[in-house]
Design an enzyme around this catalytic site. Structure first.
Site, PDB file in Angstrom:
ATOM      1  CD1 TRP A   1      10.578   8.778 -60.020  1.00 24.06           C
ATOM      2  CD2 TRP A   1      10.396   6.708 -59.189  1.00 24.06           C
ATOM      3  NE1 TRP A   1      11.141   8.768 -58.769  1.00 24.06           N
ATOM      4  CE2 TRP A   1      11.046   7.518 -58.234  1.00 24.06           C
ATOM      5  CE3 TRP A   1      10.172   5.357 -58.876  1.00 24.06           C
ATOM      6  CZ2 TRP A   1      11.475   7.036 -56.992  1.00 24.06           C
ATOM      7  CZ3 TRP A   1      10.598   4.878 -57.640  1.00 24.06           C
ATOM      8  CH2 TRP A   1      11.230   5.707 -56.725  1.00 24.06           C
TER       9      TRP A   1
ATOM     10  CG  ASP B   1      10.757  14.382 -52.833  1.00 32.05           C
ATOM     11  OD1 ASP B   1      10.870  13.157 -52.767  1.00 32.05           O
ATOM     12  OD2 ASP B   1      11.715  15.156 -52.700  1.00 32.05           O
TER      13      ASP B   1
ATOM     14  CD  GLN C   1      11.607  16.198 -57.628  1.00 36.40           C
ATOM     15  OE1 GLN C   1      12.735  15.785 -57.772  1.00 36.40           O
ATOM     16  NE2 GLN C   1      11.209  17.339 -58.167  1.00 36.40           N
TER      17      GLN C   1
ATOM     18  NE  ARG D   1      18.841  16.613 -51.836  1.00 36.47           N
ATOM     19  CZ  ARG D   1      20.065  16.160 -51.549  1.00 36.47           C
ATOM     20  NH1 ARG D   1      21.131  16.790 -52.011  1.00 36.47           N
ATOM     21  NH2 ARG D   1      20.215  15.088 -50.801  1.00 36.47           N
TER      22      ARG D   1
HETATM   23  C1  FRU Z   1      13.994  13.531 -51.534  1.00 34.17           C
HETATM   24  C2  FRU Z   1      14.869  14.046 -52.660  1.00 34.17           C
HETATM   25  C3  FRU Z   1      15.077  15.549 -52.580  1.00 34.17           C
HETATM   26  C4  FRU Z   1      15.408  15.915 -53.995  1.00 34.17           C
HETATM   27  C5  FRU Z   1      14.514  14.987 -54.769  1.00 34.17           C
HETATM   28  C6  FRU Z   1      15.101  14.506 -56.058  1.00 34.17           C
HETATM   29  O1  FRU Z   1      13.341  12.357 -51.862  1.00 34.17           O
HETATM   30  O2  FRU Z   1      16.102  13.369 -52.670  1.00 34.17           O
HETATM   31  O3  FRU Z   1      16.058  15.942 -51.655  1.00 34.17           O
HETATM   32  O4  FRU Z   1      15.126  17.249 -54.275  1.00 34.17           O
HETATM   33  O5  FRU Z   1      14.254  13.880 -53.925  1.00 34.17           O
HETATM   34  O6  FRU Z   1      14.177  13.759 -56.761  1.00 34.17           O
END
Ligand code: FRU
Length: 493
Positions: free
Chosen positions: A41, A44, A60, A167
């Site tokens: 998966w 971001d 991510q 964050r």
């Molecule tokens: C946005 C988000 C961010 C966080 C990340 C976690 O899509 O929710 O705020 O850092 O994804 O995967």
């Protein structure tokens, strides 16, 4: 040397990716010219940076399944932002501050100084029954192996706001100081807070840079701040707005207060799937934005879609951001994409009437269209393209001149329930130009040189490949149509 908990977690992820890579490369819905992870998966884009002509994209990543779970950072490099080479996973959850199934190494950014790449990311964990999000640092001297800083976190609590929602740091250099924006919320309103530092390790709080009023959501994720010409630009991905899209604000930044006063508001992309974008600058002084194409469909549809997949998630094409005379931003696909063009087809001028006009574009699966319409004599109530069509499926791109809207109708696009998407446009000298990119499971539309843009996920069958032009109850003049097939960016990998 003894390997650390972090080394072990990274090793496990890399071994898993290696064992699955070939199988995943042949799985359904893989795009041909959009970035995806080799396995697992993604969400971001993180740490976008260009170092000595080499672009890095971190992202991510949950390698073990096609859904979100404890977050790692994937890593890829490119010389043209189009072809990517995968590198080992850069960050994995391993420490009390980031090892948590519903947390991990959340989004952040990268900076480069004196041969060292620093990743500044949000660590998300559960500590004494409380969700804590803090800002952390990891560094690398070889651009591949990252070591977490022994004194993490570098910022442990949110100032006057919720530490459970604190964050997505983004950092830039200004007047001999590092500045960092972080997204957070207070009293159910999103906001962006600002910090400064001399060494990336010790940070002091400067204040609230900007905050939401009710219509702009309860939490601002993934803030990005940069300057274009004389304007400051703040980009945020708000949670809890009606249409779920990312917003940009342009205005003036006053570092002495500090405060960002915005006067123009817009959307980098009108599609509700485009989310959490991040920008970078490169050696050609371009400001380039890449977003994550977030799937938005009922959970049972998502489970059906991914049930036989070991991957999921795609990035948008990189777009160059520019500021227009009216202060609004425009977003154009990067020039380098032209190198992927093949099998040119051209048509026009021609009147498109009620009868569908079939056209050729590559293999009907991965292609680019450039269309220029003269709408001065248009008496059709609607016109546009039927894409990815078969007996059962069609993705409709409609232009409705009366309401000045371009509409992507996904009702019959595939077997899943995804919202229709629309964007407003203004004709220039009675002209409408559309640059359309279609890939196995994506469509991106850039109207009038990037003044109106939208992108969306679509999941049609491989056999839905017919393409045609249509007009309803009248005609429209097509000055010129060009199409190309698009070469795969993965062939050499
Ligand atoms: C946005 C988000 C961010 C966080 C990340 C976690 O899509 O929710 O705020 O850092 O994804 O995967």
């Amino acid at each position: 040397m003894l390997s650390t908990k972090h080394d072990k977690a990274i090793g496990k992820a890399n071994d898993f990716i290696k064992s699955k890579k070939e199988e995943v490369a042949n799985q359904k819905y893989r795009n041909h010219f959009h970035f995806m992870a080799p396995v697992g998966w993604i969400n971001d884009p993180n740490g976008l940076i260009c170092i000595n002509g080499q672009y890095h994209m971190f992202y991510q990543h949950y390698p073990y399944a096609p859904h979100w779970s404890s977050m790692h950072w994937g890593h890829a490099v490119s010389h043209d932002l189009v072809h990517w080479d995968n590198l080992p996973v850069a960050l994995a959850p391993s420490e009390p501050y980031d090892a948590y199934e519903k947390g991990g190494c959340f989004s952040g950014c990268a900076v480069y100084e004196k041969g060292v790449i620093s990743l500044i990311y949000t660590a998300a964990s559960k500590i004494k029954e409380e969700i804590v999000q803090s800002q952390c640092l990891a560094t690398s001297t070889d651009g591949i192996n990252f070591k977490k800083y022994e004194n993490n976190p570098i910022i442990s609590t949110a100032p006057n706001s919720s530490t459970a929602d604190f964050r997505d740091p983004k950092i830039w250099w200004h007047n001999n100081l590092w500045y960092m924006v972080v997204g957070t919320c207070h009293n159910s309103l999103g906001k962006v807070v600002l910090f400064k530092s001399l060494d990336l390790k010790s940070w002091s709080y400067c204040g609230v840079l900007s905050e939401s009023s009710e219509q702009f959501g309860f939490m601002w994720e993934c803030p990005d701040f940069f300057e274009l010409g004389d304007s400051g630009v703040l980009v945020v991905s708000p949670m809890g707005t009606a249409d779920n899209t990312t917003l940009y604000f342009t205005g003036k930044m006053d570092y002495s207060l500090p405060k960002f006063e915005w006067d123009i508001l817009g959307k980098p992309d009108y599609g509700c799937d485009f989310y959490a974008p991040q920008t970078l600058t490169d050696g050609n002084d371009r400001r380039i934005m890449i977003g994550w194409m977030r799937p938005q469909m009922p959970q049972e549809d998502f489970e059906k879609l991914t049930s036989k997949l070991d991957w999921f998630g795609t990035m948008s094409l990189p777009r160059v951001v520019n500021i227009c005379e009216d202060g609004k931003l425009c977003f154009e696909p990067i020039e380098e994409l032209k190198f992927l063009r093949k099998d040119h087809f051209q048509m026009g001028p021609v009147n498109v009437c009620e009868e569908e006009l079939e056209i050729k574009a590559g293999d009907g699966l991965s292609y680019e269209i450039l269309a220029d319409f003269d709408v001065s004599g248009c008496d059709a109530t609607e016109f546009g393209f039927v894409l990815r069509e078969s007996e059962k499926e069609q993705t409709l791109l409609k232009i409705d001149l009366a309401s000045s809207k371009i509409i992507l109708d996904r009702e019959k696009a595939d077997a899943f329930h995804q919202k229709n998407v629309y964007c407003d446009f203004e004709c220039e000298d009675n002209n409408l130009t559309l640059n359309i990119f279609v890939d196995t499971s994506m469509i991106e539309v850039f109207a009038n040189n990037g003044k109106s843009v939208f992108s969306a996920n679509i999941f049609p069958s491989e056999s839905s490949r017919k393409i045609s032009l249509y007009a309803k109850e009248g005609k429209v003049k097509l000055n010129k149509l060009e199409t190309w097939g698009v070469s795969s960016i993965w062939e050499k990998n």
